[in-house]
Design a protein around this motif. Sequence first.
Motif, short mmCIF file in Angstrom:
data_model
loop_
_atom_site.label_atom_id
_atom_site.label_comp_id
_atom_site.label_asym_id
_atom_site.label_seq_id
_atom_site.Cartn_x
_atom_site.Cartn_y
_atom_site.Cartn_z
N ALA A 60 0.82 -1.21 0.00
CA ALA A 60 0.00 0.00 0.00
C ALA A 60 0.85 1.27 0.00
O ALA A 60 0.58 2.21 -0.75
N GLU A 61 1.88 1.32 0.85
CA GLU A 61 2.69 2.54 0.93
C GLU A 61 3.39 2.81 -0.40
O GLU A 61 3.40 3.95 -0.89
N GLU A 62 3.95 1.77 -0.98
CA GLU A 62 4.63 1.92 -2.28
C GLU A 62 3.64 2.36 -3.37
O GLU A 62 3.92 3.28 -4.15
N ASN A 63 2.48 1.70 -3.40
CA ASN A 63 1.49 2.04 -4.42
C ASN A 63 0.90 3.43 -4.22
O ASN A 63 0.61 4.14 -5.18
N LEU A 64 0.73 3.84 -2.96
CA LEU A 64 0.17 5.16 -2.67
C LEU A 64 1.14 6.25 -3.13
O LEU A 64 0.73 7.26 -3.71
N LYS A 65 2.42 6.05 -2.88
CA LYS A 65 3.41 7.02 -3.33
C LYS A 65 3.41 7.14 -4.85
O LYS A 65 3.45 8.26 -5.40
N ALA A 66 3.34 6.00 -5.53
CA ALA A 66 3.31 6.02 -6.99
C ALA A 66 2.05 6.69 -7.51
O ALA A 66 2.09 7.47 -8.49
N ALA A 67 0.91 6.43 -6.86
CA ALA A 67 -0.35 7.03 -7.31
C ALA A 67 -0.36 8.54 -7.10
O ALA A 67 -0.87 9.29 -7.94
N ARG A 68 0.21 9.00 -6.00
CA ARG A 68 0.28 10.45 -5.77
C ARG A 68 1.20 11.13 -6.77
O ARG A 68 0.93 12.24 -7.23
N THR A 69 2.31 10.47 -7.09
CA THR A 69 3.20 11.01 -8.12
C THR A 69 2.48 11.09 -9.46
O THR A 69 2.60 12.08 -10.19
N GLN A 70 1.72 10.04 -9.77
CA GLN A 70 0.96 10.03 -11.03
C GLN A 70 -0.09 11.12 -11.04
O GLN A 70 -0.29 11.80 -12.06
N LEU A 71 -0.78 11.33 -9.91
CA LEU A 71 -1.81 12.37 -9.85
C LEU A 71 -1.19 13.75 -10.06
O LEU A 71 -1.74 14.59 -10.80
N ALA A 72 -0.04 14.01 -9.42
CA ALA A 72 0.61 15.31 -9.60
C ALA A 72 1.03 15.51 -11.05
O ALA A 72 0.90 16.62 -11.60
N ARG A 73 1.52 14.44 -11.68
CA ARG A 73 1.92 14.54 -13.08
C ARG A 73 0.72 14.84 -13.97
O ARG A 73 0.79 15.69 -14.88
#
Length: 453
Positions: free
Chosen positions: A393-406
């Motif tokens: 979850a932590e790894e996926n959440l970080k990736a999803a937030r990065t994707q959202l910002a992009r």
Amino acid sequence: MNSLPTRVDCRAPSRSNPLMVDSLTAADTAELPLPGEGRLSVRTLPAPHGRARYLLHGRHVRGTLVVIPHTTYDGPVLAEQVRVQFGDGHDRAPHGQPRLDEPVVRGVRVPGHTTALDPRTVTANTPFLCGDAVAVREDGRTRRIPDGARTVLEAVVVAVVRHWHQRHDRDALILAAAQHRAGDRAAWEERHIRALVHELATVRAQRAHARHRINQITGLVRRRQPAILPPATTPARLTLVDGAGTALGVVTVLEREVIASLGRVVYEVHGARIHGLFTVGPDRYSSDPVPGGIYVFYGRPTGTGWHDRACRDEPTVNGVQLSGGWSHPRSGDITPTAPSRLPASVRIDDTRSHCAPDATSTRAGAVLRALALHYLDRPDVAGLRIAAGKLRAEENLKAARTQLARRRREETRVAGKLRHRTGRHRQFTALLSPAPSEQGAGEARSCGAARAT
């Protein structure tokens, strides 16, 4: 004598012909200084579409130049530069076809046109002659223009462009040229607008997906972990069949370990020509917050991380020790006979392997399918998948937030480009009216200095 002719007030294009400027209904004459060549007599004649025709007569110069307000498709709506055409007629004459009254400089006839020039800053040192500037010989062949003629031609172009820049009807010429090109430019903007609208919709859908994914992962973190069963103490007997449904015997399967945090179960398998460990869990390549599918390791992973691949106690099938694993993104299409062909590799060293013999691959594939179905029949399979999702979850959440910002940055960029293109389209459309209103003409003038993003 004054070096500039008497001028009339600039007027808007006429209603009868919006592309013909009224202030050019009569010819003007002027004497322009030409360094080293005395003075150059020029006569300006009316021309459509904002073009200004200059008839030249000097000691070593005669012919016609046409000054054309110049813009590019992504440049300003109202021209800030000009291009000088050598000879009268269409500005897109076929290659090699001479124009009417092409200028003759020191006995050399010069075709073509200049590059784009800024009338405010042009000098004789500005490199504006296209290529090396060619001269046409009487037999139709071309050669580089001699240096003497080139120097005179450059001086003539500079003098004419400076004169054009001081004309009282310059703004009317620029507006008429913009009206002439408005339809083509508006169509160009429409094509870009359609593409940008589609791109913006795609980016917004991707942003919404990233936002939804964050919500899914956040909800998963808060979700209560369902109970996970300990290893079963009673062995199970599984029937093996190949891809065609032919029976390959029965194997005994014992649960050796349940790796709850990874959602995996380690099975010890014994049967005819088969023995060793297999580990079954969710697909390790799944990108879903709660991973689906199936992944079966040959052996037991030695690490505790989701991405660890090294295994020990790898099984032997038909006397061949196998390595690697089988990844399958879905679980609903797994049956005792499908997928019919599954991977079975033999390790050569730490970096190389080769495919196992066909008979070994067939028997290994039957074991993989049987174990996958046995795992999927567990009453706690949903809990195993949730546990694996929580681990990542932590790894996926970080990736999803990065994707959202992009995606947000992309949305801002594309929306800005769309506003820019829409504004330009509105300005070109305003110029298409036969008699532009003061509001439309003023809107077009206001963007004269606007550049494409």
